[in-house]
Each structure stands twice: as structure tokens, then as C-alpha cells.
Design a protein around this motif. Structure first.
Motif, PDB file in Angstrom:
ATOM      1  N   LEU A 216       0.850  -1.180   0.000  1.00  0.00           N
ATOM      2  CA  LEU A 216       0.000   0.000   0.000  1.00  0.00           C
ATOM      3  C   LEU A 216       0.890   1.236   0.000  1.00  0.00           C
ATOM      4  O   LEU A 216       1.812   1.339   0.807  1.00  0.00           O
ATOM      5  N   TYR A 217       0.592   2.182  -0.919  1.00  0.00           N
ATOM      6  CA  TYR A 217       1.345   3.426  -1.011  1.00  0.00           C
ATOM      7  C   TYR A 217       0.470   4.554  -0.482  1.00  0.00           C
ATOM      8  O   TYR A 217      -0.619   4.800  -1.008  1.00  0.00           O
ATOM      9  N   ALA A 218       0.928   5.227   0.564  1.00  0.00           N
ATOM     10  CA  ALA A 218       0.242   6.384   1.132  1.00  0.00           C
ATOM     11  C   ALA A 218       1.291   7.398   1.554  1.00  0.00           C
ATOM     12  O   ALA A 218       2.445   7.036   1.842  1.00  0.00           O
ATOM     13  N   ASP A 219       0.904   8.672   1.583  1.00  0.00           N
ATOM     14  CA  ASP A 219       1.848   9.712   1.960  1.00  0.00           C
ATOM     15  C   ASP A 219       2.042   9.726   3.472  1.00  0.00           C
ATOM     16  O   ASP A 219       1.538   8.863   4.191  1.00  0.00           O
TER      17      ASP A 219
ATOM     18  N   VAL B  22      -2.875  10.556   9.463  1.00  0.00           N
ATOM     19  CA  VAL B  22      -3.838   9.457   9.471  1.00  0.00           C
ATOM     20  C   VAL B  22      -3.147   8.137   9.150  1.00  0.00           C
ATOM     21  O   VAL B  22      -3.335   7.119   9.836  1.00  0.00           O
ATOM     22  N   TYR B  23      -2.323   8.127   8.097  1.00  0.00           N
ATOM     23  CA  TYR B  23      -1.676   6.892   7.664  1.00  0.00           C
ATOM     24  C   TYR B  23      -0.469   6.541   8.525  1.00  0.00           C
ATOM     25  O   TYR B  23      -0.018   5.391   8.515  1.00  0.00           O
TER      26      TYR B  23
ATOM     27  N   ARG C  63      -1.490   1.691  11.018  1.00  0.00           N
ATOM     28  CA  ARG C  63      -0.332   0.826  10.770  1.00  0.00           C
ATOM     29  C   ARG C  63      -0.535  -0.556  11.373  1.00  0.00           C
ATOM     30  O   ARG C  63      -0.150  -1.567  10.783  1.00  0.00           O
ATOM     31  N   THR C  64      -1.160  -0.612  12.547  1.00  0.00           N
ATOM     32  CA  THR C  64      -1.426  -1.913  13.161  1.00  0.00           C
ATOM     33  C   THR C  64      -2.437  -2.702  12.346  1.00  0.00           C
ATOM     34  O   THR C  64      -2.309  -3.929  12.184  1.00  0.00           O
TER      35      THR C  64
ATOM     36  N   LEU D 142      -3.577  -7.363   8.732  1.00  0.00           N
ATOM     37  CA  LEU D 142      -4.056  -7.913   7.467  1.00  0.00           C
ATOM     38  C   LEU D 142      -2.932  -8.450   6.597  1.00  0.00           C
ATOM     39  O   LEU D 142      -3.191  -9.170   5.626  1.00  0.00           O
ATOM     40  N   GLY D 143      -1.694  -8.080   6.898  1.00  0.00           N
ATOM     41  CA  GLY D 143      -0.568  -8.565   6.113  1.00  0.00           C
ATOM     42  C   GLY D 143      -0.307  -7.751   4.862  1.00  0.00           C
ATOM     43  O   GLY D 143       0.231  -8.284   3.886  1.00  0.00           O
ATOM     44  N   ALA D 144      -0.655  -6.459   4.860  1.00  0.00           N
ATOM     45  CA  ALA D 144      -0.391  -5.575   3.729  1.00  0.00           C
ATOM     46  C   ALA D 144       0.761  -4.660   4.094  1.00  0.00           C
ATOM     47  O   ALA D 144       0.713  -3.956   5.106  1.00  0.00           O
ATOM     48  N   HIS D 145       1.804  -4.671   3.292  1.00  0.00           N
ATOM     49  CA  HIS D 145       2.998  -3.877   3.582  1.00  0.00           C
ATOM     50  C   HIS D 145       2.795  -2.449   3.090  1.00  0.00           C
ATOM     51  O   HIS D 145       2.409  -2.222   1.940  1.00  0.00           O
ATOM     52  N   ARG D 146       3.071  -1.489   3.956  1.00  0.00           N
ATOM     53  CA  ARG D 146       3.003  -0.084   3.555  1.00  0.00           C
ATOM     54  C   ARG D 146       4.378   0.385   3.112  1.00  0.00           C
ATOM     55  O   ARG D 146       5.365   0.223   3.828  1.00  0.00           O
TER      56      ARG D 146
END
Length: 363
Positions: free
Chosen positions: A152-155, A159-160, A166-167, A172-176
Motif C-alpha cells: 500500500l502506497y500512502a503519503d 492518518v496513515y 499501521r497496526t 491484514l498482512g499488507a505492507h506499507r
């Protein structure tokens, strides 16, 4: 008047001249390393690092040094992914003003998730501000329909960067992807979508009658599904809808796991007499025996009415609000005259008259 008249400023020309020579020799030298080299050459420097920066910026050769420093940097590679659902972009469009039928004005923003390989919009939500609740909601809508992305790409918005978001991604196992501020190039896909959204949706709103935010959400969904998704993308040589093809990710997630992710954990003290807990401006009633105690609670930012208390034995105790919400009324389709309403009617699968009621004409 000052008793100490100070001392005359020393001539910095030899130090600045040597610093410019060192930077012309190797433009990518850092300022700390440059200060160390100057100290080894001249001894203790009579000025600070910030003074060195100001003196270098005044030098006529500094623009050439800056251009050389950019060229000496690492060349940026193309941020391209050909496999579907490898990267999702999560971001919010800048706020814009909407005038409703009642005359009330409101500043809103649009949070959306874009799939990198197809440029398809997987989910979009209208919100008053860019906060945790809409971010979690748009993430759940996209994941419930298309599964989970690899990354996942977020600035670097707060919030992000929050612990709850982040937890939730970790559960869910999605890498930021770790990003840095003021780096617009990787967000070019989102900026291209915002340009189309601004031209095809935001600028049409002054000519469209909007009932409320729920009606605005329906108009946005119809505009994305009927205007943006079938639009041919030159880089893809096809539309985002064709490239996506409705194919979900191989990484599926259950609805229960989605609903349990992204919860916020807080510590609150129950009222010593009533046992009430103030959570986001709403009162919840703690179980008997917890009056006056400091307890740990968890609540869902997308559904603030879902609150649990972590008991002393580790159990999750659901809390009920002091004033329960009124049951939702039957949803009535809201309509308003305008070009976007026509698109919404087509998206809903039927056509309705667009004429305004007038004298001598039936409504």
C-alpha cells in the motif's frame, strides 16, 4: 547602550572559497562532511553550519553546484507494476466546497484507492476531512470487494502514520511502502485521476442540484463508474475497466477480519457514580464494578458505535451507548436536476425525466 561593542567580523572569503572548490570537485559532499574538511584545513571555524549555508547560497557559482548535485544523484527508476493488486494508492483529494439544495455549504474531500497496474479506482468515499474513519472505510470497501494488495502506497499524513492504521495493515498482512515528504513523482497516477475528477465532477457540481452528502456520494460513484473507468488510457492502450476486468486479488480476507482491523485503543476513566465513558464525544456505559476505574477500550473508527472494553480477565465486553441511535429510516432515492444526475440515473439502470416542474406542467 552595550558595554561590549563586539568584535569586527572576520573575512570569510578564504573559507568560502575553499568550500566552493571542494563542492566543485565533488558536488554530493554533505555539509557536515564539508565542515569537517574545512576544520581540518583551517582549524576551528569562526562560523556555524547555518552561516556556511547562507554564504554558499550567496556565491555566484552555487546554482551550478546545485545543478551538478542533482545530476550526481541516483537516477529515478520507473515506478511501474504490471501485476494486478501489487500496489494500491491511498490518498485524498484537496478539499472543495459543495452547495446543497438547502443553501448550506460544506467543505468536503474525496478519499480513494487506485490500483497501480490498471489505474482503476477500487473505492471512493466522500468525507468532511481526511481523518481515520473514512480512511479505514475506503480500505475496507476495496478489500471486501477485491481482496488485499501486496503493498500500500500512502503519503506521510498523520492518518496513515497513526498507530491504529499501521497496526491494521500489519494484522491484514499488507505492507506499507515507506515514503518521504515532497516526493510527487510516485503519486503521478493519483494526480492524473484528480485532474479528471476535477474536470468531470467537481467543476460540474455548481450546475448540479445536490440534496446532501449521501446524494453527493452516489453522484461520485456514478461518475467514476461511467466516466472514469471506461475512459481509454493512452499508456495502457485500453480503459482501466478493461485492464482490471473485475479480477480480485489472490489474497482474500474475511469480513470478520476486516471488521476487527484498524481499531483504536485508548485508556479512559469511568465516571465514579454513573460508570459513563466519554468516547469521541459520545457516552457509553461501563459494566457494573468498573465505576471510577481507569479501563482500556477499543473502538472502530469507521463505526464509532462499536466499542468494547478489555476486562481484567482479558475478555472483550461490548459497550452500549447511553443514548442509542434512532433506527435508520428506509432509504429514499434522492434526486436533483443536473448533468451528473443523468449519469447517476443511467448507472442505476433506469431513466427518469429531467424537466423541472413549471406552471401548467405536471411535476
Amino acid at each position: 547602550p552595550r558595554e561590549d561593542r563586539g568584535r569586527p567580523r572576520e573575512d570569510r572569503a578564504p573559507w568560502i572559497r575553499k568550500a566552493v572548490q571542494l563542492l566543485l570537485e565533488r558536488p554530493d559532499r554533505s555539509l557536515n562532511f564539508l565542515m569537517a574538511l574545512l576544520g581540518a584545513e583551517f582549524g576551528v571555524l569562526p562560523f556555524s553550519r547555518s552561516t556556511l549555508v547562507r554564504e554558499l547560497q550567496r556565491h555566484p557559482l552555487y546554482p551550478m553546484i546545485r545543478r551538478s548535485r542533482k545530476k550526481a544523484g541516483k537516477r529515478r527508476g520507473r515506478f511501474e507494476k504490471r501485476r494486478l493488486h501489487s500496489i494500491w494508492y491511498l490518498d485524498a483529494k484537496g478539499a472543495f466546497t459543495v452547495r446543497y439544495r438547502s443553501g448550506r455549504q460544506e467543505r468536503v474531500t474525496v478519499l480513494s484507492i487506485l490500483e497501480a497496474a490498471s489505474r482503476a479506482i477500487l473505492a471512493a468515499v466522500v468525507s468532511a476531512t481526511e481523518h481515520l474513519g473514512p480512511a479505514v472505510l475506503v480500505m475496507r470497501l476495496a478489500a471486501a470487494r477485491f481482496g488485499l494488495p501486496d503493498k500500500l502506497y500512502a503519503d506521510r499524513h498523520s492518518v496513515y502514520d497513526s498507530l491504529a492504521f499501521r497496526t491494521g495493515l500489519a494484522e491484514l498482512g499488507a505492507h506499507r511502502i515507506l515514503t518521504k515528504a515532497k516526493d510527487p513523482e510516485p503519486r503521478g497516477r493519483k494526480e492524473a485521476f484528480y485532474r479528471l475528477l476535477n474536470g468531470w465532477f467537481v467543476k460540474e457540481l455548481p450546475h448540479q442540484e445536490v440534496v446532501d452528502r449521501e446524494h453527493l456520494q452516489d453522484l461520485l460513484t456514478a461518475a467514476i463508474e461511467l466516466l472514469y473507468m471506461p475512459h481509454r488510457h493512452r499508456g495502457l492502450a485500453m480503459s482501466p475497466q478493461e485492464r482490471l476486468g473485475g479480477r480480485p486479488s489472490k489474497r482474500r480476507v474475511s469480513t470478520e477480519d476486516l471488521r476487527r482491523a484498524f481499531w483504536v485503543k485508548k485508556s479512559r476513566k469511568a465516571h465514579p457514580k454513573t460508570g459513563e465513558l466519554d468516547i469521541k464525544g459520545r457516552l457509553f456505559l461501563a459494566p457494573k464494578g468498573y465505576e471510577g476505574l481507569r479501563v482500556t477500550i477499543r473502538y472502530d473508527p469507521a463505526e464509532p458505535s462499536r466499542v468494547v472494553l478489555l476486562g481484567t480477565d482479558g475478555r472483550e465486553i461490548p459497550l452500549s451507548p447511553v443514548k442509542p441511535q434512532e433506527p435508520k429510516k428506509t432509504k429514499v432515492e434522492k434526486r436533483g436536476t443536473g448533468s451528473l444526475q443523468r449519469i447517476l440515473d443511467i448507472w442505476r439502470g433506469r431513466e427518469l425525466p429531467q424537466a423541472l416542474p413549471g406552471y401548467g406542467l405536471p411535476e
